[in-house]
Enzyme design. Structure first.
Site, short mmCIF file in Angstrom:
data_model
loop_
_atom_site.label_atom_id
_atom_site.label_comp_id
_atom_site.label_asym_id
_atom_site.label_seq_id
_atom_site.Cartn_x
_atom_site.Cartn_y
_atom_site.Cartn_z
N SER A 154 0.84 -1.19 0.00
CA SER A 154 0.00 0.00 0.00
C SER A 154 0.88 1.24 0.00
O SER A 154 2.07 1.17 0.35
CB SER A 154 -0.87 0.00 1.27
OG SER A 154 -1.60 1.21 1.40
N TYR B 176 -2.94 -0.46 10.41
CA TYR B 176 -2.85 -0.90 9.01
C TYR B 176 -1.53 -0.45 8.39
O TYR B 176 -0.85 -1.23 7.70
CB TYR B 176 -4.03 -0.32 8.23
CG TYR B 176 -4.03 -0.64 6.75
CD1 TYR B 176 -4.43 -1.88 6.29
CD2 TYR B 176 -3.65 0.32 5.82
CE1 TYR B 176 -4.45 -2.17 4.94
CE2 TYR B 176 -3.67 0.05 4.46
CZ TYR B 176 -4.06 -1.20 4.02
OH TYR B 176 -4.07 -1.49 2.68
#
Length: 236
Positions: free
Chosen positions: A126, A139
């Protein structure tokens, strides 16, 4: 890597980016194992569906036994996470799935890839590998770990001829970020750029301009990017 004729396994193939990855792999001529915790949710034609929870070591081992012909492992499955100082169970869950689950898949399938000529591993990371979106620090930590893991595995698996590619993107239009009011990419385009990168033998795929900006900020004072991000969010 030549995707046509490859045998791929995609985790989290029931929706979002994973579903598009599985579909496009099949369109490009690969045999595809499409896996999900709820296999009945996989609605793709031309794939072999397997039940798989990457956080369950027994399920991972069973998948490696069944899919012994895999030469392309796509680690897409993942979950979100809250703040590091919030619910510790959510923090642990993010790491259990995104880091430990991905590593478990690699450890199980690395010998399979070696036996099948080396192949490739794709880890969907990501832009959050390199910055923290407010409220999602767990996250971000888990995806930073996936990025670092990918770099380490690239070295450890070079001897068996396995390409390791990490993929970094901002928000894609998936269920995970459906409540975020930010620009979102088409997940089909994320899948296309990912597979193009694998076919070209790239070690890292940076999908979109926002993520390129985030990566470029790494050589600078991180507080400067924090200020840029705050301004960007204020402008939304």
């Amino acid at each position: 890597m030549d995707i046509h004729g490859a045998t791929a396994l995609v985790t989290g193939a029931n929706r979002g980016i994973g579903r598009h990855l599985a579909a496009q792999l099949a369109e490009r001529g690969a045999k595809v194992y499409a896996t999900a915790r709820r296999p009945e949710a996989v609605d793709l034609d031309g794939v072999e569906v397997l039940a798989l929870d990457i956080a369950d070591p027994d399920a991972v081992a069973a998948a490696a036994r069944v899919a012994g012909d895999v030469d392309l492992l796509v680690n897409n499955a993942g979950i979100g996470g809250g703040a590091l100082l919030g619910d510790l169970r959510a923090v642990r869950a993010a790491l259990d799935v995104n880091f430990w689950g991905t590593l478990s898949m690699v450890r199980a399938f690395a010998p399979v890839l070696a036996a099948n000529g080396g192949g490739a591993i794709v880890n969907i990371a990501s832009s959050a590998s390199w910055f923290v979106f407010p409220g999602s620090s767990a996250y971000a930590v888990s995806k930073a770990a996936v990025w670092s893991m990918s770099n380490a595995l690239r070295q450890e698996l070079a001897g068996q001829g396995t390409l390791v590619t990490s993929v970094h993107l901002g928000a894609a239009d998936t269920d995970m970020v459906k409540d975020l009011d930010v620009p979102k990419m088409d997940p089909a385009e994320v899948a296309r750029r990912t597979l193009d990168g694998v076919a070209a033998g790239e070690a890292e795929v940076v999908v979109d301009e926002f993520t390129q900006l985030v990566k470029a900020s790494l050589s600078k004072d991180p507080r400067e990017f924090d200020r840029q991000l705050a301004q960007l969010l204020d402008d939304q």
